[in-house]
Write an enzyme that holds these catalytic residues in place. Structure first.
Site, mmCIF file in Angstrom:
data_model
loop_
_atom_site.group_PDB
_atom_site.id
_atom_site.type_symbol
_atom_site.label_atom_id
_atom_site.label_comp_id
_atom_site.label_asym_id
_atom_site.label_seq_id
_atom_site.Cartn_x
_atom_site.Cartn_y
_atom_site.Cartn_z
ATOM 1 N N ARG A 60 -17.885 -4.093 9.587
ATOM 2 C CA ARG A 60 -16.582 -3.711 10.130
ATOM 3 C C ARG A 60 -16.652 -2.333 10.780
ATOM 4 N NH1 ARG A 60 -12.325 -4.899 5.393
ATOM 5 N NH2 ARG A 60 -11.503 -2.968 6.259
ATOM 6 N N ARG A 105 -10.211 6.554 4.773
ATOM 7 C CA ARG A 105 -9.436 5.488 4.129
ATOM 8 C C ARG A 105 -9.260 5.760 2.639
ATOM 9 N NH1 ARG A 105 -13.136 1.154 5.733
ATOM 10 N NH2 ARG A 105 -12.002 -0.238 4.371
ATOM 11 N N ARG A 153 0.818 -1.211 0.000
ATOM 12 C CA ARG A 153 0.000 0.000 0.000
ATOM 13 C C ARG A 153 0.855 1.266 0.000
ATOM 14 N NH1 ARG A 153 -4.847 -2.491 2.620
ATOM 15 N NH2 ARG A 153 -6.510 -1.005 2.883
ATOM 16 N N ARG A 204 -21.288 -3.435 3.113
ATOM 17 C CA ARG A 204 -20.479 -4.660 3.304
ATOM 18 C C ARG A 204 -20.777 -5.341 4.643
ATOM 19 N NH1 ARG A 204 -14.181 -4.369 2.279
ATOM 20 N NH2 ARG A 204 -14.184 -2.746 3.875
#
Ligand code: ADP
Ligand code: AMP
Length: 216
Positions: free
Chosen positions: A160, A171, A88, A127
């Site tokens: 999450r 993010r 990343r 999600r």
């Protein structure tokens, strides 16, 4: 064969990595998942990582690289791996080259998946993940047969903690600043294939398979 899936949070890396892992028989190595396991187990690594993950920031390179290197040195990764969420940063990409060079291997393919900001937020917001086997669902696009229950193992599904609206945006911001430069890094080395992450799950997978067939 070492394949890197690169792209912003929520684009579908984990979903595609799982499909590819099953088809190729290579382990799916997700740095985010390794951190979540460490957090669940209450290890020192988990405690350290949690502070960063909760804020939507990257865990420092030193810690992340050591963790992934250890995972890649396990026997099941001898023939390769599907890397999801690692590297990343440019530092992580260089470290990965070193780890693989030690065993006469290298990154074979980097698949860059992309999609609009609107799509990313919609996917992250819907999600649901299995607490037991980490299978990933989407409330609209890939719902479980029974609400709240994993199709594969019957485990409980949860959202999450870093998928809250505020952390999602952070993010994506961190991705644009620190991870997006990897696109040029790998493009210059001739390893990058770009695919459209906006299609449905089989549509994205078909592009991924086509990219793989071209290098094989
Ligand atoms: P990443 O690993 O890149 O963060 P995930 O694989 O966890 O992304 O996918 C994010 C969410 O989007 C999940 O809820 C997943 O079920 C859903 N998803 C993944 N790929 C697609 C797709 N092609 N179309 C629609 N929804 C998708
Ligand atoms: P992911 O499961 O890929 O969405 O990752 C969840 C979180 O784990 C990220 O927001 C980071 O805080 C951390 N993380 C995962 N992979 C890395 C990485 N390669 N480098 C630094 N932090 C990471």
């Amino acid at each position: 064969m070492f394949i890197v899936l690169l792209g912003p949070p929520g684009v579908g890396k984990g979903t595609q990595a799982e499909l590819l892992s099953q088809e190729l028989g290579l382990p799916h190595v997700s740095s985010g998942e390794l951190f979540r396991e460490a957090i669940k187990a209450g290890t020192a690594l988990g405690r350290k990582a949690q502070r960063y993950i909760d804020q939507g920031k990257l865990v420092p390179d030193k810690v992340t690289i050591a963790m992934v290197a250890e995972r890649l040195n396990q026997p099941d990764c001898a023939g390769g791996a599907i890397l999801d969420g690692f590297p990343r940063t440019i530092g992580q990409a260089k470290a990965l080259d070193k780890v693989l060079a030690q065993r006469n291997a290298s990154v074979d393919l980097v698949v860059y998946m992309n999609g609009s900001m609107e799509m990313l937020l919609q996917r992250l917001g819907g999600r649901w993940t299995c607490r037991n086997c980490q299978a990933v669902y989407h409330i609209l696009h890939n719902p479980p047969r029974e609400p709240g229950k994993c199709d594969l193992c019957g485990g409980e599904l949860y959202q999450r903690e870093d998928d809250t609206a505020e952390t999602q945006r952070k993010r994506i911001e961190v991705y644009l600043e620190q991870t997006a430069p990897l696109v040029e890094h790998y493009r210059q080395r001739g390893l990058l294939v770009e695919i459209n992450g906006e299609l449905d799950i089989p549509g994205v997978y078909a592009q991924l398979r086509a990219a793989l067939d071209r290098i094989r």
